[in-house]
Design an enzyme around this catalytic site. Structure first.
Site, PDB file in Angstrom:
ATOM      1  N   GLY A  12       0.832  -1.204   0.000  1.00 17.80           N
ATOM      2  CA  GLY A  12       0.000   0.000   0.000  1.00 17.80           C
ATOM      3  C   GLY A  12       0.865   1.252   0.000  1.00 17.80           C
ATOM      4  O   GLY A  12       2.101   1.175   0.098  1.00 17.80           O
ATOM      5  N   ASP A  13       0.208   2.397  -0.141  1.00 16.12           N
ATOM      6  CA  ASP A  13       0.901   3.697  -0.141  1.00 16.12           C
ATOM      7  C   ASP A  13       1.938   3.819  -1.253  1.00 16.12           C
ATOM      8  O   ASP A  13       2.952   4.489  -1.091  1.00 16.12           O
ATOM      9  CB  ASP A  13       1.574   3.959   1.230  1.00 16.12           C
ATOM     10  N   GLY A  15       1.431   5.268  -4.072  1.00  7.94           N
ATOM     11  CA  GLY A  15       1.189   6.469  -4.892  1.00  7.94           C
ATOM     12  C   GLY A  15       0.175   6.187  -5.990  1.00  7.94           C
ATOM     13  O   GLY A  15       0.242   6.765  -7.079  1.00  7.94           O
ATOM     14  N   LYS A  16      -0.784   5.314  -5.681  1.00 11.09           N
ATOM     15  CA  LYS A  16      -1.793   4.942  -6.686  1.00 11.09           C
ATOM     16  C   LYS A  16      -2.688   6.108  -7.069  1.00 11.09           C
ATOM     17  O   LYS A  16      -3.115   6.221  -8.208  1.00 11.09           O
ATOM     18  CB  LYS A  16      -2.679   3.799  -6.156  1.00 11.09           C
ATOM     19  N   GLY A  40      -5.959   5.860   1.890  1.00  8.88           N
ATOM     20  CA  GLY A  40      -5.770   7.304   1.857  1.00  8.88           C
ATOM     21  C   GLY A  40      -5.034   7.625   0.582  1.00  8.88           C
ATOM     22  O   GLY A  40      -3.890   7.226   0.407  1.00  8.88           O
ATOM     23  N   HIS A  41      -5.718   8.262  -0.341  1.00  4.23           N
ATOM     24  CA  HIS A  41      -5.079   8.584  -1.612  1.00  4.23           C
ATOM     25  C   HIS A  41      -4.865  10.090  -1.704  1.00  4.23           C
ATOM     26  O   HIS A  41      -5.808  10.860  -1.651  1.00  4.23           O
ATOM     27  CB  HIS A  41      -5.944   8.091  -2.782  1.00  4.23           C
ATOM     28  N   GLN A 221      -4.902  -0.146  -0.891  1.00  2.00           N
ATOM     29  CA  GLN A 221      -3.855  -0.946  -0.227  1.00  2.00           C
ATOM     30  C   GLN A 221      -2.960  -1.598  -1.293  1.00  2.00           C
ATOM     31  O   GLN A 221      -2.837  -1.056  -2.375  1.00  2.00           O
ATOM     32  CB  GLN A 221      -4.456  -1.980   0.734  1.00  2.00           C
ATOM     33  N   ASP A 332      12.311  10.332  -7.286  1.00  2.01           N
ATOM     34  CA  ASP A 332      13.049  11.519  -6.841  1.00  2.01           C
ATOM     35  C   ASP A 332      13.465  11.446  -5.373  1.00  2.01           C
ATOM     36  O   ASP A 332      14.435  12.089  -4.976  1.00  2.01           O
ATOM     37  CB  ASP A 332      12.183  12.776  -7.051  1.00  2.01           C
TER      38      ASP A 332
HETATM   39  P1  IMP Z   1      -7.103  -2.425   8.399  1.00  2.00           P
HETATM   40  O1  IMP Z   1      -7.257  -2.396   6.925  1.00  2.00           O
HETATM   41  O2  IMP Z   1      -7.452  -1.130   9.064  1.00  2.00           O
HETATM   42  O3  IMP Z   1      -7.815  -3.585   9.028  1.00  2.00           O
HETATM   43  O4  IMP Z   1      -5.543  -2.640   8.739  1.00  2.00           O
HETATM   44  C1  IMP Z   1      -4.879  -3.869   8.457  1.00  2.00           C
HETATM   45  C2  IMP Z   1      -3.449  -3.616   7.979  1.00  2.00           C
HETATM   46  O5  IMP Z   1      -3.485  -2.996   6.687  1.00  2.00           O
HETATM   47  C3  IMP Z   1      -2.635  -2.667   8.862  1.00  2.00           C
HETATM   48  O6  IMP Z   1      -1.276  -3.081   8.839  1.00  2.00           O
HETATM   49  C4  IMP Z   1      -2.767  -1.335   8.175  1.00  2.00           C
HETATM   50  O7  IMP Z   1      -1.699  -0.477   8.467  1.00  2.00           O
HETATM   51  C5  IMP Z   1      -2.750  -1.772   6.723  1.00  2.00           C
HETATM   52  N1  IMP Z   1      -3.439  -0.827   5.830  1.00  2.00           N
HETATM   53  C6  IMP Z   1      -4.759  -0.637   5.698  1.00  2.00           C
HETATM   54  N2  IMP Z   1      -5.016   0.305   4.772  1.00  2.00           N
HETATM   55  C7  IMP Z   1      -3.827   0.715   4.303  1.00  2.00           C
HETATM   56  C8  IMP Z   1      -3.436   1.648   3.297  1.00  2.00           C
HETATM   57  O8  IMP Z   1      -4.245   2.301   2.633  1.00  2.00           O
HETATM   58  N3  IMP Z   1      -2.100   1.772   3.101  1.00  2.00           N
HETATM   59  C9  IMP Z   1      -1.186   1.052   3.785  1.00  2.00           C
HETATM   60  N4  IMP Z   1      -1.505   0.171   4.711  1.00  2.00           N
HETATM   61  C10 IMP Z   1      -2.817  -0.008   4.979  1.00  2.00           C
END
Ligand code: IMP
Length: 423
Positions: A12-13, A15-16, A40-41, A221, A332
């Site tokens: 996840g994260d 940069g989608k 969170g985008h 994610q 970068d």
């Molecule tokens: P949950 O989705 O809130 O149940 O969290 C489960 C796991 O997924 C945790 O390790 C969170 O940090 C991770 N996680 C959930 N959503 C994101 C995301 O958008 N980006 C990165 N990690 C995420």
């Protein structure tokens, strides 16, 4: 092909949001098919920063945003997101699946209580009630978004669930007191805002696909957080990889064309669980990734763990999702590093060298990265492939070679325009 998917190829994260934003220009519909406001985008458009959690990023460009049946929807968060966008002059064109499941206050209470009860073994969830909501869906006691339009049904379901969840919370030692009447009243208040958007999105998407409209599936994610194929139990509760694209939208596998994997030029992870290429955030390249990459969660504000690019992880996603194109983001952030490392395999304590993710988590936790070293680069040129320094191109060509996927975009900064389109 009319349907294109964008999938996170790490934890996840990646940069989608920005990649979806670029592709949305040519799309008619942008579809979320799994997850909820745990995502969170962040996108930067004309210097304006937008942080979206539930609404598909494409709506910033006036595209139709679809929240598919595979999503879990916190109705209160969604209404706030709609009103925040309106305050900035954007009236989102939304369609919400009547079969998406609602996240209600008791889901967040259970998320928190279960994490506390797990102690050191906690998953490190976002606390948004995602897991408990999907658990209710699997237990066949969930509340559909469409139930908002059926007050009697909604009343019965919420009251029954509140009684069940109160018993569970009390057993977990939580002091939380649930209030079914207050929840129902709050739902009544948000229903008029959501009602116009609720629809059968499966019919809508099938008709759009049939008519040859361009559909963009926006993953949330990353593949390593997939409930089946990720680092279970340190995963989210939805199918972030290929399965979710179809089950969460109602489109069929053969309708999906290009699958674009989004890969950050290094790796980050939030929450607990193994991470073979993890670095210290206090010093050296890990500190640079964290600081320069501003690696703080959009949803939770937690510092993300950082480490070198891991191609074993990326290839896991490539194989699972049928990724044929890549978007490499945040190149970068590595500018100015003397040396850049890429993990190509894992050395196991028993002498085996693995190029796949071990299915046993304890085994994965023992994996030591085998690195290939690359000379670093100072800058990334003027926004064209040709102007990129040889060192950066060598790094990218190596990724291409090892994954077998074509590199389509390279991110050289946070803005939409800071993207090299590789032709
Ligand atoms: P949950 O989705 O809130 O149940 O969290 C489960 C796991 O997924 C945790 O390790 C969170 O940090 C991770 N996680 C959930 N959503 C994101 C995301 O958008 N980006 C990165 N990690 C995420």
């Amino acid at each position: 092909m009319a349907v294109t998917a964008v999938i996170g190829a790490q934890w996840g994260d990646e940069g989608k949001g920005k990649v979806v934003d670029i592709l949305a220009e040519r799309a008619d519909l942008v579809v979320r098919f799994q997850g909820g406001n745990n995502a969170g985008h962040t996108l930067v458009v004309d210097g304006q920063v937008y942080k979206l959690h539930l609404i598909p990023s494409g709506v910033v460009q006036g595209k139709v945003g679809v929240i598919g049946n595979g999503c879990v929807v916190d109705p209160f968060v969604l209404v706030k997101e709609i009103s925040d966008l309106k305050a900035r002059g954007i009236t989102p064109q939304l369609r919400i699946s009547d079969r998406a499941h609602l996240i209600l206050p008791y889901h967040q209470a259970i998320d928190k209580a279960e994490e506390e009860a797990k102690g050191a073994a906690k998953v490190g969830t976002t606390g948004r009630g995602i897991g408990p909501c999907y658990a209710d869906k699997a237990s066949r006691i969930g509340v559909h978004a469409g139930d908002l339009l059926h007050p009697k049904r909604l009343d019965e379901k919420v009251k029954q669930n509140v009684a069940l969840k109160q018993a569970l919370l009390t057993a977990l030692g939580s002091k939380e007191r649930l209030d079914a009447a207050a929840t129902l009243k709050a739902l009544q208040a948000v229903t008029p805002t959501l009602q116009p958007f609720l629809t059968d999105t499966v019919q809508l998407l099938q008709a759009a696909a049939e008519a040859g409209e361009s559909i963009l599936l926006e993953g949330a994610q990353g593949a390593m957080l997939d409930l089946d194929h990720g680092t279970y139990p340190y995963v989210t509760s939805s199918a972030t990889a290929s399965g979710g694209m179809c089950s969460g939208s109602g489109l069929a596998p053969r309708q999906i064309g290009d699958v674009i994997g989004v890969v950050k030029a290094y790796t980050t992870r939030v929450g607990s669980g193994p991470f073979p290429t993890e670095l210290s955030l206090e010093k050296g390249p890990g500190e640079v990734m964290s600081r320069v990459g501003a690696e703080v969660g959009t949803t939770t504000g937690r510092k993300r763990r950082c480490g070198w690019l891991d191609l074993v992880v990326v290839n896991h996603a490539v194989n699972l999702c049928g990724i044929n194109q890549l978007a490499i983001t945040k190149m970068d952030v590595l500018n100015g590093l003397h040396e850049v490392l890429v993990c190509t395999a894992y050395q196991m304590p028993d002498g085996r060298k693995l190029t796949h993710i071990p299915s046993d988590l304890d085994e994965f936790a023992k994996a030591k990265p085998v690195y290939q070293s690359f000379a670093g680069w100072k800058d990334l040129g003027d926004g064209t492939w040709e102007s990129m320094p040889t060192e950066a191109r060598k790094f990218l060509q190596f990724i291409r070679e090892k994954t077998g996927a074509t590199i389509k975009f390279v991110g050289t900064g946070p803005g939409r325009e800071q993207t090299v389109v590789v032709r």
